[in-house]
Design a protein around this motif. Structure first.
Motif, PDB file in Angstrom:
ATOM      1  N   UNK A   1       0.859  -1.368   0.004  1.00  0.00           N
ATOM      2  CA  UNK A   1      -0.152  -0.112   0.019  1.00  0.00           C
ATOM      3  C   UNK A   1       0.858   1.339  -0.188  1.00  0.00           C
ATOM      4  N   UNK A   2       1.889   1.265   0.822  1.00  0.00           N
ATOM      5  CA  UNK A   2       2.760   2.417   0.999  1.00  0.00           C
ATOM      6  C   UNK A   2       3.417   2.621  -0.546  1.00  0.00           C
ATOM      7  N   UNK A   3       3.879   1.499  -1.006  1.00  0.00           N
ATOM      8  CA  UNK A   3       4.289   1.451  -2.524  1.00  0.00           C
ATOM      9  C   UNK A   3       3.385   2.332  -3.363  1.00  0.00           C
ATOM     10  N   UNK A   4       2.218   1.669  -3.438  1.00  0.00           N
ATOM     11  CA  UNK A   4       1.207   2.023  -4.443  1.00  0.00           C
ATOM     12  C   UNK A   4       0.748   3.498  -3.942  1.00  0.00           C
ATOM     13  N   UNK A   5       1.014   4.038  -2.921  1.00  0.00           N
ATOM     14  CA  UNK A   5       0.811   5.276  -2.589  1.00  0.00           C
ATOM     15  C   UNK A   5       1.665   6.458  -3.129  1.00  0.00           C
ATOM     16  N   UNK A   6       2.939   5.663  -3.163  1.00  0.00           N
ATOM     17  CA  UNK A   6       4.156   6.662  -3.524  1.00  0.00           C
ATOM     18  C   UNK A   6       3.837   6.601  -5.208  1.00  0.00           C
ATOM     19  N   UNK A   7       3.622   5.531  -5.807  1.00  0.00           N
ATOM     20  CA  UNK A   7       3.425   5.679  -7.297  1.00  0.00           C
ATOM     21  C   UNK A   7       2.433   6.587  -7.505  1.00  0.00           C
ATOM     22  N   UNK A   8       1.334   6.581  -6.951  1.00  0.00           N
ATOM     23  CA  UNK A   8       0.137   7.372  -7.059  1.00  0.00           C
ATOM     24  C   UNK A   8       0.475   9.007  -6.951  1.00  0.00           C
ATOM     25  N   UNK A   9       1.236   9.184  -5.815  1.00  0.00           N
ATOM     26  CA  UNK A   9       1.768  10.623  -5.555  1.00  0.00           C
ATOM     27  C   UNK A   9       2.678  10.951  -6.701  1.00  0.00           C
ATOM     28  N   UNK A  10       3.376  10.259  -7.217  1.00  0.00           N
ATOM     29  CA  UNK A  10       4.625  10.679  -8.331  1.00  0.00           C
ATOM     30  C   UNK A  10       3.734  10.716  -9.714  1.00  0.00           C
ATOM     31  N   UNK A  11       2.428   9.883 -10.058  1.00  0.00           N
ATOM     32  CA  UNK A  11       1.917  10.251 -11.066  1.00  0.00           C
ATOM     33  C   UNK A  11       0.743  11.339 -11.104  1.00  0.00           C
ATOM     34  N   UNK A  12       0.570  11.456  -9.898  1.00  0.00           N
ATOM     35  CA  UNK A  12      -0.358  12.831  -9.624  1.00  0.00           C
ATOM     36  C   UNK A  12       0.289  14.199 -10.055  1.00  0.00           C
ATOM     37  N   UNK A  13       1.608  14.027  -9.370  1.00  0.00           N
ATOM     38  CA  UNK A  13       2.655  15.356  -9.662  1.00  0.00           C
ATOM     39  C   UNK A  13       2.916  15.291 -11.150  1.00  0.00           C
TER      40      UNK A  13
END
Length: 167
Positions: free
Chosen positions: A88-100
Motif C-alpha cells: 500500500x505504501x508503495x502504491x501510494x508513492x506511485x500515485x503521488x508521483x503520477x499525480x505530480x
C-alpha cells in the motif's frame, strides 16, 4: 459561438478521431473524487495500527503458555500485514508521483495545484467539450433542415412561376 464550439468545429473538420478523446478518460470522473490527503491519512492510520499490533505481540511475550496460540496467530498476521502495508505504501508513492506528473503535464505546480483540482478542471473541460460538440451537431442539423426547407421553397417558387407563364 464560443471558443469551445470553435475548437470542436475545427477538430471535427481536421481530426474527427480526436473528438472521442473522452473515451480514453473513462476513469476521470472517479479519479476526480479521490482526495490524496485522505488516502495519506488512512495509510498512516494503517501503519500506526500495525505498530500497535506489534506492541501487543511484544506485551504478550510475558503471558507465558496461556497466550502461545495468540502469539503464533498474531505473528502470522503481522507477517502478512507487513507485506500488505509495504504494498500500500508503495502504491501510494506511485500515485503521488503520477499525480505530480499529471499536474506538471498540464503546466501546473504540483505543490500549489493539488491532484483534485487538476482532475476537476480536466473533468470540467471534457464535460464542456462534449456539450459544445453536441450543440455543434444540433446546430449543423438545424442549418441542414433550414437549407433543405429553403431549397424546397425555391423549388416551389420555380414551379409556381412556370405554371403562371403558361397561362
Amino acid at each position: 459561438m464560443t471558443l469551445m464550439h470553435y475548437l470542436c468545429k475545427v477538430l471535427a473538420s481536421k481530426s474527427p478521431a480526436l473528438l472521442d478523446f473522452h473515451e480514453d478518460l473513462v476513469n476521470l470522473e472517479a479519479a476526480s473524487k479521490i482526495q490524496l490527503k485522505f488516502l495519506a491519512e488512512e495509510m498512516q492510520a494503517i501503519i500506526k495500527g500495525l505498530e500497535k499490533v506489534k506492541q501487543e505481540l511484544a506485551a504478550s511475550e510475558n503471558d507465558g503458555l496461556v497466550s502461545e496460540i495468540f502469539r503464533k496467530t498474531l505473528n502470522q498476521f503481522i507477517g502478512v500485514a507487513e507485506i500488505e502495508v509495504a504494498s500500500v505504501t508503495n502504491l501510494y508513492s506511485v500515485v503521488g508521483r503520477n499525480a505530480d506528473a499529471l499536474a506538471l503535464y498540464f503546466g501546473e505546480d504540483p505543490a500549489r495545484c493539488p491532484f483534485e483540482q487538476v482532475t476537476a478542471t480536466l473533468s470540467n473541460f471534457v464535460r464542456l467539450f462534449r456539450k459544445a460538440h453536441e450543440e455543434n451537431g444540433k446546430q449543423a442539423e438545424l442549418e441542414k433542415k433550414k437549407a433543405q426547407k429553403e431549397a424546397e421553397m425555391e423549388n416551389a417558387k420555380g414551379i409556381n412561376l412556370s405554371k403562371g407563364s403558361k397561362d
